[in-house]
Design a protein around this motif. Structure first.
Motif, PDB file in Angstrom:
ATOM      1  N   TRP A 173       8.506   5.559   7.556  1.00  0.00           N
ATOM      2  CA  TRP A 173       8.140   6.589   6.579  1.00  0.00           C
ATOM      3  C   TRP A 173       7.526   7.808   7.247  1.00  0.00           C
ATOM      4  N   GLU A 174       7.773   8.909   6.609  1.00  0.00           N
ATOM      5  CA  GLU A 174       7.294  10.183   7.115  1.00  0.00           C
ATOM      6  C   GLU A 174       7.129  11.077   5.892  1.00  0.00           C
ATOM      7  N   LEU A 175       6.000  11.737   5.790  1.00  0.00           N
ATOM      8  CA  LEU A 175       5.810  12.672   4.674  1.00  0.00           C
ATOM      9  C   LEU A 175       5.961  14.081   5.216  1.00  0.00           C
ATOM     10  N   ARG A 176       6.942  14.792   4.680  1.00  0.00           N
ATOM     11  CA  ARG A 176       7.239  16.119   5.200  1.00  0.00           C
ATOM     12  C   ARG A 176       6.818  17.197   4.215  1.00  0.00           C
ATOM     13  N   ALA A 177       6.300  18.280   4.759  1.00  0.00           N
ATOM     14  CA  ALA A 177       6.003  19.455   3.948  1.00  0.00           C
ATOM     15  C   ALA A 177       7.334  20.000   3.413  1.00  0.00           C
ATOM     16  N   ARG A 237      -1.898   8.026  -5.672  1.00  0.00           N
ATOM     17  CA  ARG A 237      -2.000   9.198  -6.549  1.00  0.00           C
ATOM     18  C   ARG A 237      -2.061  10.494  -5.749  1.00  0.00           C
ATOM     19  N   HIS A 238      -2.816  10.413  -4.651  1.00  0.00           N
ATOM     20  CA  HIS A 238      -3.022  11.588  -3.815  1.00  0.00           C
ATOM     21  C   HIS A 238      -1.691  12.090  -3.260  1.00  0.00           C
ATOM     22  N   HIS A 239      -0.925  11.196  -2.646  1.00  0.00           N
ATOM     23  CA  HIS A 239       0.335  11.620  -2.045  1.00  0.00           C
ATOM     24  C   HIS A 239       1.408  11.891  -3.093  1.00  0.00           C
ATOM     25  N   ARG A 240       1.295  11.203  -4.243  1.00  0.00           N
ATOM     26  CA  ARG A 240       2.209  11.484  -5.334  1.00  0.00           C
ATOM     27  C   ARG A 240       2.041  12.939  -5.773  1.00  0.00           C
ATOM     28  N   TYR A 241       0.787  13.359  -5.787  1.00  0.00           N
ATOM     29  CA  TYR A 241       0.475  14.741  -6.167  1.00  0.00           C
ATOM     30  C   TYR A 241       1.114  15.723  -5.191  1.00  0.00           C
ATOM     31  N   TYR A 242       1.069  15.403  -3.895  1.00  0.00           N
ATOM     32  CA  TYR A 242       1.716  16.247  -2.881  1.00  0.00           C
ATOM     33  C   TYR A 242       3.201  16.415  -3.195  1.00  0.00           C
ATOM     34  N   VAL A 243       3.805  15.296  -3.596  1.00  0.00           N
ATOM     35  CA  VAL A 243       5.247  15.311  -3.849  1.00  0.00           C
ATOM     36  C   VAL A 243       5.558  16.113  -5.115  1.00  0.00           C
ATOM     37  N   ASP A 244       4.838  15.762  -6.200  1.00  0.00           N
ATOM     38  CA  ASP A 244       5.147  16.398  -7.483  1.00  0.00           C
ATOM     39  C   ASP A 244       4.724  17.856  -7.524  1.00  0.00           C
ATOM     40  N   ALA A 252       0.876  -1.181   0.000  1.00  0.00           N
ATOM     41  CA  ALA A 252       0.000   0.000   0.000  1.00  0.00           C
ATOM     42  C   ALA A 252       0.908   1.224   0.000  1.00  0.00           C
ATOM     43  N   CYS A 253       0.283   2.374  -0.216  1.00  0.00           N
ATOM     44  CA  CYS A 253       1.016   3.646  -0.184  1.00  0.00           C
ATOM     45  C   CYS A 253       1.832   3.710   1.126  1.00  0.00           C
ATOM     46  N   VAL A 254       3.104   4.160   1.009  1.00  0.00           N
ATOM     47  CA  VAL A 254       3.980   4.099   2.181  1.00  0.00           C
ATOM     48  C   VAL A 254       3.695   5.194   3.219  1.00  0.00           C
ATOM     49  N   VAL A 255       2.910   6.208   2.821  1.00  0.00           N
ATOM     50  CA  VAL A 255       2.630   7.281   3.774  1.00  0.00           C
ATOM     51  C   VAL A 255       1.840   6.702   4.958  1.00  0.00           C
ATOM     52  N   PRO A 256       2.305   6.952   6.187  1.00  0.00           N
ATOM     53  CA  PRO A 256       1.648   6.353   7.346  1.00  0.00           C
ATOM     54  C   PRO A 256       0.143   6.633   7.356  1.00  0.00           C
ATOM     55  N   ASP A 257      -0.625   5.617   7.677  1.00  0.00           N
ATOM     56  CA  ASP A 257      -2.078   5.699   7.798  1.00  0.00           C
ATOM     57  C   ASP A 257      -2.816   5.937   6.486  1.00  0.00           C
ATOM     58  N   CYS A 258      -2.115   5.918   5.370  1.00  0.00           N
ATOM     59  CA  CYS A 258      -2.814   6.143   4.094  1.00  0.00           C
ATOM     60  C   CYS A 258      -3.564   4.871   3.708  1.00  0.00           C
ATOM     61  N   GLY A 259      -2.823   3.793   3.496  1.00  0.00           N
ATOM     62  CA  GLY A 259      -3.470   2.504   3.238  1.00  0.00           C
ATOM     63  C   GLY A 259      -3.996   2.306   1.831  1.00  0.00           C
ATOM     64  N   GLU A 260      -3.899   3.326   0.971  1.00  0.00           N
ATOM     65  CA  GLU A 260      -4.392   3.161  -0.397  1.00  0.00           C
ATOM     66  C   GLU A 260      -3.547   2.103  -1.109  1.00  0.00           C
ATOM     67  N   TRP A 261      -4.186   1.172  -1.799  1.00  0.00           N
ATOM     68  CA  TRP A 261      -3.416   0.111  -2.447  1.00  0.00           C
ATOM     69  C   TRP A 261      -3.627   0.092  -3.952  1.00  0.00           C
ATOM     70  N   GLN A 262      -4.439   0.995  -4.456  1.00  0.00           N
ATOM     71  CA  GLN A 262      -4.687   1.007  -5.897  1.00  0.00           C
ATOM     72  C   GLN A 262      -3.936   2.157  -6.544  1.00  0.00           C
TER      73      GLN A 262
END
Ligand SMILES: [Zn+2]
Length: 391
Positions: free
Chosen positions: A360-364, A340-347, A303-313
């Motif tokens: 894992w940790e997603l940082r602003a 896709r959601h977190h990818r968008y945050y990154v890109d 699943a998405c590596v961002v903690p608590d995300c859990g999206e697998w598609q």
């Protein structure tokens, strides 16, 4: 009345109230249209009309014939579905909800009440899903003869159609019989897994199709098959798996450790050795390290590596460590899979992943303070460089 409605002077709240009013009006009008159109269809053609009633209705309403046929079908179904008819009449259902509920309830009248409850809750995807399940269930063949007839119908309706969009892009749509379709899908998906690409998943499928067609044109041959085995380290060492240990071919099921080892001796086999949830090591035989890496990543980041995300598609591959000096070897640890959601945050917003597997940790986007604290330079590239494909 509408001439006198001072739209530009309405407050937000008043405007919202008018929207509710007109929505209600629209629902009642839809109900009236449906039952009266149904009556027209029952009693023959309207005076002067020479075309089918659905065509006449389409012209009256300035809509497509398909939409008119849907209205007529719904009207006919409502005759048998008193609860749905009553809900539609009272304005509790929109035309689109009434159409969906009637379609499914006509196939399974026992589901009418629960369909209406779903519709009242207002979730469009929930209603769509419930309707689709009922329609699929009704279409499921009861015996071999039905299954054969169904397969024959699907095959008769096969087609492939190409057209061009305004940018000159080649568009296509099509329909294949079940087996051919499954083979088609899997071939493309398999090919897309062989590519180490950072393109969005759907774009990558398109690339995979292009790749297959290109290879065919150049009449190049390459190995297509790979087997994946998941096995616990201890089970492999011991030669057999104990309770709670994993030894399986994903998607196929458990196998014994001996078979796993034999499978390894076959042409191309990838072995993922797991220890609990972590992929500890990856062995591969044959060529294609990128594929091996990707398989390991699918295993590690299911699943998405961002903690608590859990999206697998619709996960995409991200090279999250961008601070490596150019030319340094690519390793598994450099990559992760993101939704896709977190990818968008990154890109789009310059968010960065930190920590690595297990932390894992997603940082602003980094501030000067962050840089000071971590003692690292900010990543300078928003996107990692494209990777070479195998083959
Ligand atoms: Zn996510």
């Amino acid at each position: 009345m509408l001439n006198e409605l001072p739209v530009d002077e309405l407050t937000n709240e008043d405007a919202a109230e008018w929207v509710r009013f007109f929505t209600q009006l629209e629902r009642l009008a839809s109900y009236g249209t449906a039952i009266c159109a149904g009556r027209v269809a029952e009693t023959g053609h309207p005076k002067g009309a020479t075309t089918p009633v659905s065509q006449w209705l389409a012209e009256e309403r300035g809509e497509s014939a398909a939409r008119s046929r849907t209205i007529l079908k719904t009207a006919a179904r409502l005759k048998e579905l008193s609860a749905t008819r009553e809900a539609f009449r009272s304005g509790a259902l929109s035309a689109s909800q009434a159409t969906k509920v009637a379609r499914a309830a006509a196939l399974d009248p026992s589901a009418e009440e629960s369909l209406l409850e779903t519709a009242y809750r207002g979730s469009v995807p929930a209603l769509h899903g419930q309707v689709q399940r009922i329609v699929d269930e009704a279409a499921r063949p009861k015996d071999d003869a039905e299954a054969a007839a169904r397969a024959k119908r699907a095959n008769l309706r096969r087609y492939l159609h190409f057209w061009r969009d305004s940018d000159g892009g080649c568009r296509f749509s099509g329909r294949l019989a079940e087996e051919e379709g499954e083979l088609f899908r899997r071939t493309i998906e398999d090919e897309s897994r062989r590519m180490l690409s950072i393109a969005a998943p759907r774009a990558r499928l398109a690339d995979a199709l292009g790749q297959i067609v290109g290879e065919r044109r150049h009449a190049r041959r390459r190995t297509q098959s790979a087997a994946i085995v998941r096995v616990d380290v201890k089970a492999l060492r011991r030669g057999h798996a104990r309770d709670g240990e994993i030894c399986e071919v994903p998607g196929v099921g458990p196998i014994d450790a001996k078979t796993a080892l034999e499978l390894l001796g076959e042409t191309m086999a990838y072995l993922l050795i797991t220890d609990g949830v972590d992929v500890k090591a990856l062995c591969h035989l044959g060529d294609g390290l990128p594929l091996a890496m990707e398989i390991a990543l699918e295993e590690r980041d299911s699943a998405c590596v961002v903690p608590d995300c859990g999206e697998w598609q619709y996960l995409s591959l991200l090279r999250w460590r961008t601070d490596q000096p150019p030319g340094s070897p690519v390793t598994l640890a450099d990559f992760c899979r993101l939704c896709r959601h977190h990818r968008y945050y990154v890109d789009r917003f310059g968010f960065r992943l930190r920590g690595g597997p297990g932390a894992w940790e997603l940082r602003a986007p980094e501030t000067a303070e962050d840089r000071h604290r971590s003692g690292t330079e900010p990543p300078h590239e928003a996107r990692p460089p494209p990777q070479a494909r195998d083959g």
